[in-house]
Design a protein around this motif. Structure first.
Motif, short mmCIF file in Angstrom:
data_model
loop_
_atom_site.label_atom_id
_atom_site.label_comp_id
_atom_site.label_asym_id
_atom_site.label_seq_id
_atom_site.Cartn_x
_atom_site.Cartn_y
_atom_site.Cartn_z
N GLU A 121 0.84 -1.20 0.00
CA GLU A 121 0.00 0.00 0.00
C GLU A 121 0.88 1.25 0.00
OE1 GLU A 121 -3.25 0.41 -0.28
OE2 GLU A 121 -3.52 -1.75 -0.53
N VAL A 122 0.69 2.09 -1.00
CA VAL A 122 1.46 3.33 -1.07
C VAL A 122 1.01 4.28 0.03
CG1 VAL A 122 1.99 5.36 -2.47
CG2 VAL A 122 1.81 3.12 -3.57
N GLN A 123 1.97 4.74 0.82
CA GLN A 123 1.68 5.66 1.91
C GLN A 123 1.92 7.11 1.50
OE1 GLN A 123 0.51 4.29 5.01
NE2 GLN A 123 0.42 2.53 3.62
N SER A 124 2.93 7.33 0.67
CA SER A 124 3.22 8.71 0.25
C SER A 124 4.13 8.70 -0.97
CB SER A 124 3.88 9.51 1.37
OG SER A 124 5.17 8.98 1.67
N ILE A 125 4.04 9.78 -1.76
CA ILE A 125 4.97 10.06 -2.84
C ILE A 125 5.43 11.50 -2.64
CG2 ILE A 125 5.32 10.33 -5.32
CD1 ILE A 125 3.26 8.19 -5.81
N THR A 126 6.72 11.68 -2.43
CA THR A 126 7.28 13.01 -2.19
C THR A 126 8.37 13.28 -3.22
OG1 THR A 126 8.82 12.11 -0.55
CG2 THR A 126 6.72 12.96 0.27
N TRP A 127 8.95 14.49 -3.14
CA TRP A 127 9.82 14.93 -4.22
C TRP A 127 11.20 15.35 -3.74
CZ3 TRP A 127 7.17 13.40 -8.17
CH2 TRP A 127 5.78 13.39 -8.08
N ASP A 128 12.19 15.04 -4.54
CA ASP A 128 13.56 15.51 -4.31
C ASP A 128 13.66 16.92 -4.91
OD1 ASP A 128 16.24 16.04 -4.18
OD2 ASP A 128 16.88 14.17 -5.13
N LEU A 129 13.97 17.90 -4.07
CA LEU A 129 14.02 19.29 -4.52
C LEU A 129 15.42 19.71 -4.99
CD1 LEU A 129 11.83 20.96 -1.75
CD2 LEU A 129 11.12 19.99 -3.95
N GLY A 130 16.34 18.75 -5.08
CA GLY A 130 17.69 19.06 -5.51
C GLY A 130 17.77 19.44 -6.98
N SER A 131 18.91 19.99 -7.38
CA SER A 131 19.08 20.50 -8.74
C SER A 131 20.07 19.71 -9.58
CB SER A 131 19.53 21.97 -8.68
OG SER A 131 18.59 22.78 -8.01
N LYS A 132 20.57 18.58 -9.07
CA LYS A 132 21.60 17.84 -9.80
C LYS A 132 21.14 17.45 -11.20
CE LYS A 132 24.28 13.58 -9.89
NZ LYS A 132 24.63 12.31 -9.20
N THR A 133 19.94 16.88 -11.32
CA THR A 133 19.46 16.42 -12.62
C THR A 133 19.34 17.58 -13.60
OG1 THR A 133 18.26 14.57 -11.60
CG2 THR A 133 17.62 15.19 -13.83
N LEU A 134 18.86 18.71 -13.12
CA LEU A 134 18.72 19.88 -13.98
C LEU A 134 20.08 20.39 -14.44
CD1 LEU A 134 17.29 22.21 -15.34
CD2 LEU A 134 17.04 23.31 -13.10
N LEU A 135 21.04 20.49 -13.53
CA LEU A 135 22.37 20.97 -13.88
C LEU A 135 23.05 20.06 -14.90
CD1 LEU A 135 23.61 22.11 -10.37
CD2 LEU A 135 23.08 23.60 -12.30
N CYS A 136 22.91 18.75 -14.69
CA CYS A 136 23.52 17.80 -15.62
C CYS A 136 22.81 17.84 -16.98
CB CYS A 136 23.48 16.40 -15.03
SG CYS A 136 24.53 16.18 -13.58
N SER A 137 21.51 18.07 -16.97
CA SER A 137 20.76 18.20 -18.23
C SER A 137 21.21 19.43 -18.99
CB SER A 137 19.25 18.26 -17.94
OG SER A 137 18.80 17.10 -17.29
N LEU A 138 21.46 20.51 -18.27
CA LEU A 138 21.96 21.73 -18.90
C LEU A 138 23.34 21.49 -19.52
CD1 LEU A 138 20.90 24.42 -16.27
CD2 LEU A 138 20.09 24.26 -18.64
N GLN A 139 24.14 20.69 -18.82
CA GLN A 139 25.45 20.36 -19.36
C GLN A 139 25.32 19.59 -20.66
OE1 GLN A 139 28.63 19.08 -16.69
NE2 GLN A 139 28.99 17.35 -18.04
N TYR A 140 24.40 18.61 -20.69
CA TYR A 140 24.16 17.86 -21.92
C TYR A 140 23.71 18.79 -23.04
CZ TYR A 140 24.26 13.30 -19.51
OH TYR A 140 24.62 12.19 -18.83
N LEU A 141 22.84 19.74 -22.70
CA LEU A 141 22.31 20.66 -23.70
C LEU A 141 23.41 21.54 -24.29
CD1 LEU A 141 19.73 21.82 -25.07
CD2 LEU A 141 19.62 23.47 -23.19
N LEU A 142 24.32 21.99 -23.45
CA LEU A 142 25.35 22.93 -23.89
C LEU A 142 26.60 22.24 -24.44
CD1 LEU A 142 25.12 25.51 -20.96
CD2 LEU A 142 24.14 25.69 -23.26
N ASP A 143 26.94 21.08 -23.87
CA ASP A 143 28.19 20.43 -24.26
C ASP A 143 28.01 19.05 -24.89
OD1 ASP A 143 30.26 22.35 -23.31
OD2 ASP A 143 29.24 22.01 -21.40
N GLY A 144 26.78 18.52 -24.87
CA GLY A 144 26.52 17.26 -25.55
C GLY A 144 26.70 16.01 -24.73
#
Length: 305
Positions: free
Chosen positions: A235-258
């Motif tokens: 039984e699922v009790q909760s779904i919460t979120w990671d508010l960190g920025s690592k995924t976003l920063l690494c995605s930006l790196q992919y966007l800018l540097d490939g």
């Protein structure tokens, strides 16, 4: 479309609802380690699950986890390991509680958890290198292999954790059913996994860092992970979120540097305190709206009456 060593005959049905109807989601390449190939991800028309199709065969997955794969080498963090565990879970843990971490890597989480909480901790990982590190560095009891082959009796654990693990396996349903089997009545299951419904997944597409193909075989959303957990008997009790920025920063790196293999670019973007400060408000906003890159799921096995 390139399948490499795979052909259309290797296409698989949806692991969640067994449908064979899907739409193309994205075609990606390995931007993290640079292995050759183009890998297609589809979205199931019936249930919405996103998964790689066709998938790399299990016996060939090892080639995509190089010696320097970071989760297999991390040292125990200084931060509190229970920070993402709900209070309801922590309140029920005792020094003699048994905790299993699936996909434990180098054992960093288990070591920190053992030091802070004092439970009996166990781990498993398919990587022989990671298991060797966990045993030699921390003296942990870690099994090398898959969860399906883990030699434990039914109802053995008070808590099972799976941090960034479920997206790597070929059969998430069988893994979750095994988790149900291993948990004691009233036991808890806590996992972390990418959220394919995140705003950044929509914006960055094949450059979304959490795509991480071909190591990530499945990409879950809140509805699909909820269906998985419930089908397994939890039984699922909760779904919460990671508010960190690592995924976003690494995605930006992919966007800018490939890719992620340019040390100068890595330092300039992913590890930049200025960049983190700039994007942090966006990451928090995504989390507050329920569209963060990573989600934490807490589930429980029904207690005996």
């Amino acid at each position: 479309m390139e399948y490499g060593f795979m052909t259309s005959r290797d296409l698989i049905p949806c692991n969640l609802c067994e449908s064979r109807q899907w739409k193309m989601f994205v075609i990606g390449t390995d931007r993290l380690h640079g292995f050759e190939g183009r890998f297609s991800y589809v979205r199931c028309v019936r249930c919405g699950l996103v998964f790689m199709n066709p998938q790399v065969p299990p016996e060939q997955m090892g080639r995509y986890y190089p010696e320097d794969y970071s989760p297999h080498h991390k040292k125990a963090p200084e931060s509190r390991p229970e920070i993402n565990l709900p209070r309801a879970v922590l309140k029920q843990l005792r020094p003699d509680s048994a905790v299993l971490d699936i996909g434990c890597g180098s054992g960093a989480f288990l070591q920190a958890f053992r030091q802070k909480i004092g439970c009996r901790v166990f781990g498993l990982d398919f990587s022989g290198k990671a298991v060797e590190t966990a045993r030699n560095r921390y003296g942990l009891s870690v099994f090398c292999g898959t969860l399906e082959r883990y030699p434990a009796e039914e109802s053995s654990f008070d808590l099972i954790t799976a941090w960034s693990f479920l997206e790597h396996v070929h059969d998430p349903m069988s893994v979750l059913k095994k988790v149900f089997h291993l948990l004691k009545p009233g036991g808890w299951f806590c996992l972390k996994t990418p959220n394919v419904r995140s705003l950044n997944a929509v914006l960055f597409k094949d450059k979304w860092y959490a795509l991480d193909c071909p190591r990530h075989l499945f990409l879950f959303s809140p509805p699909t992970i909820r269906q998985y957990v419930q089908k397994a008997g939890l039984e699922v009790q909760s779904i919460t979120w990671d508010l960190g920025s690592k995924t976003l920063l690494c995605s930006l790196q992919y966007l800018l540097d490939g890719n992620s293999r340019k040390p100068v670019a890595e330092e300039r973007i992913r590890k930049s305190k200025w960049a983190r400060a700039i994007v942090s408000p966006w990451s928090h906003l995504c989390g507050w709206m329920g569209f963060a890159d990573q989600m934490y799921v807490t589930a429980r096995k029904e207690p005996k009456v």
